[in-house]
Design a protein around this motif. Structure first.
Motif, PDB file in Angstrom:
ATOM      1  N   THR A   1      11.376 -27.171  -7.072  1.00 39.38           N
ATOM      2  CA  THR A   1      11.060 -28.608  -7.196  1.00 39.38           C
ATOM      3  C   THR A   1      12.314 -29.375  -7.611  1.00 39.38           C
TER       4      THR A   1
ATOM      5  N   PHE B   1       2.851 -30.539 -13.231  1.00 37.68           N
ATOM      6  CA  PHE B   1       2.531 -29.511 -12.244  1.00 37.68           C
ATOM      7  C   PHE B   1       1.086 -29.044 -12.483  1.00 37.68           C
TER       8      PHE B   1
ATOM      9  N   TYR C   1       1.344 -32.197  -7.549  1.00 32.64           N
ATOM     10  CA  TYR C   1       2.213 -32.886  -8.513  1.00 32.64           C
ATOM     11  C   TYR C   1       1.479 -34.143  -8.970  1.00 32.64           C
TER      12      TYR C   1
END
Ligand code: AMP
Ligand code: GLY
Length: 415
Positions: free
Chosen positions: A253, A270, A284
């Motif tokens: 990420t 997350f 997300y």
């Protein structure tokens, strides 16, 4: 310093409470706030939600920093609007906020940078989506692409249920456009964790993990809600899970944030499913969780404003977030009937001794009194050295809070 905090939930009450503890802070305007922020130290509610009006307010009041609570204004570009006027603001730019604003956008990002996630297909056409169901195994998960007030995900146990969901999202358009595009995703079995983190686009620093309890009834039964309680840390997040999360979710990420060139000084949350095959990213969020925040900020020993400033100054790599030892249990007190119909307007009484353990969500001031104004009315938190102690403390604190038709789960933290 004068701060502006955008939002009106229990999350924002907890943020305001924590920000007010910094001695540099003179005043926090909360837009629009709720009955909790109305009564909070140094806080004043202002009834503004339009982005241009917020920008004008920040300019005219010489606000030193604006902090954005919910996803809606972030996805609408509030951060970009503030920055354009040279105003200091904490939150991701609009492009990055699309990681929450569009499921399809976030899935493309995950695949591009190798973030471990469920397999999926996306559809703009309901006929093609229904055609695809022929060869699928069940259960499977259907998600509306856009924001749907937390209702845009359906786990379908049969082809019939999947077809009905596709019709309702795509044809009946129950989410006013947000379900015109859908994704159909592999079902993952496991235990969920909320791993909320802060980033300055150079590093991502996870907070303590948390476990939300989404269903209305004890034992995880009944319909989903906005969250009925939280235990932090999440007892299922072992060191091994964290290593796996770091390698397969966090690191890719961060690579994506850097390569996309996002200006991301904010929270990245997350939503993780811990499965037998490892940790998978479900989604997300680009903001703090609600009700996770009420637990996490109660556990945070570091100053929240200093932490935000470290992110804005791109100094997070040298900032060591301190946490109180132990655990925090957060029990949500709701109005009887929620998530269905419920009555409002009942007076809420809170004993002074638990003032720092109560965060108002659906409560407002009416005729000088704090009254119920929503389904999820407030959170009561308890801290302890262990989860058991935190749980006992939270349930004991509830004895000092009352309103008519109060309902809460008795098993938060039992897992
Ligand atoms: P999301 O908004 O994507 O997090 O989805 C909301 C909720 O739906 C999650 O918190 C999970 O409980 C569930 N969910 C989402 N995706 C999946 C999946 N692929 N497999 C199983 N459950 C899922
Ligand atoms: N508690 C889950 C969320 O804030 O999205």
């Amino acid at each position: 310093m004068k701060l502006l905090l955008i939002g009106s939930g229990g999350r924002e009450h907890a943020m305001a409470w924590k920000l007010a503890q910094n001695h540099k802070v003179e005043k926090i305007f909360v837009a629009p706030g709720n009955g909790g922020t109305a009564l909070e130290n140094k806080c004043e509610n202002i009834n503004i939600s339009d982005i241009n009006e917020l920008v004008n307010f920040a300019k005219s009041e010489k606000i030193n920093l604006t902090v954005v609570g919910p996803e809606d204004p972030l996805i609408k570009g509030v951060v970009d609007a503030f920055k354009k006027e040279g105003l200091k603001v904490f939150g991701p730019e609009q492009r990055a906020a699309m990681l929450e604003g569009s499921k399809s956008y976030s899935k493309v990002f995950m695949e591009k940078y190798g973030v471990r996630t469920a397999k999926y297909e996306e559809f703009y056409d309901h006929i093609k989506a229904i055609e695809y169901l022929k060869d699928c195994e069940y259960p499977l998960v259907i998600k509306a692409d856009g924001l749907a007030a937390g209702k845009g995900v359906n786990i379908c146990f049969s082809k019939k249920e999947a077809e009905d969901t596709i019709y309702s999202f795509m044809v009946d358009d129950v989410f006013n456009g947000a379900g015109k595009k859908i994704i159909i995703e592999e079902f993952l079995e496991g235990v969920e964790a909320s791993i909320i983190s802060i980033t300055d686009s150079k590093v991502i620093i996870p907070f303590i993990s948390a476990k939300d309890h989404k269903q209305i009834l004890d034992g995880g039964k009944g319909p989903n809600t906005g969250g009925m309680g939280v235990i932090a840390p999440n007892p299922f997040v072992s060191d091994e899970v964290l290593v796996d999360f770091n390698e397969n979710i966090l690191k890719p990420t961060l690579k994506g944030i850097k390569e996309e060139g996002y200006d991301y000084k904010g929270i990245i949350f997350f939503g993780v499913m811990m499965t037998k095959k490892g940790a998978y990213l479900l989604e997300y969020n680009v903001r703090l969780g609600d009700p996770e925040t009420q637990s996490l900020l109660s556990l945070m020993e570091s100053d929240f404003l200093e932490l935000i400033e470290a992110s804005l100054d791109e100094q997070l790599d040298s900032y060591n977030i301190k946490w109180h030892e132990g655990a925090c249990c957060n029990v949500v007190l709701a109005s009887k009937g929620y998530p269905g119909n419920f009555e409002k307007g009942y007076e809420i009484t809170i004993d002074d001794k638990v003032k720092n353990n109560v965060f108002i969500a659906g409560g407002q001031i009416k005729d000088g009194k704090l009254v119920t104004a929503g389904g999820r009315v407030l959170s009561v938190v308890g801290l302890g050295k262990t989860i058991e102690e935190a749980k006992a403390a939270a349930y004991k604190n509830i004895d000092n809070v009352s309103f008519k038709d109060m309902y809460f789960r008795k098993d938060i933290g039992d897992c």
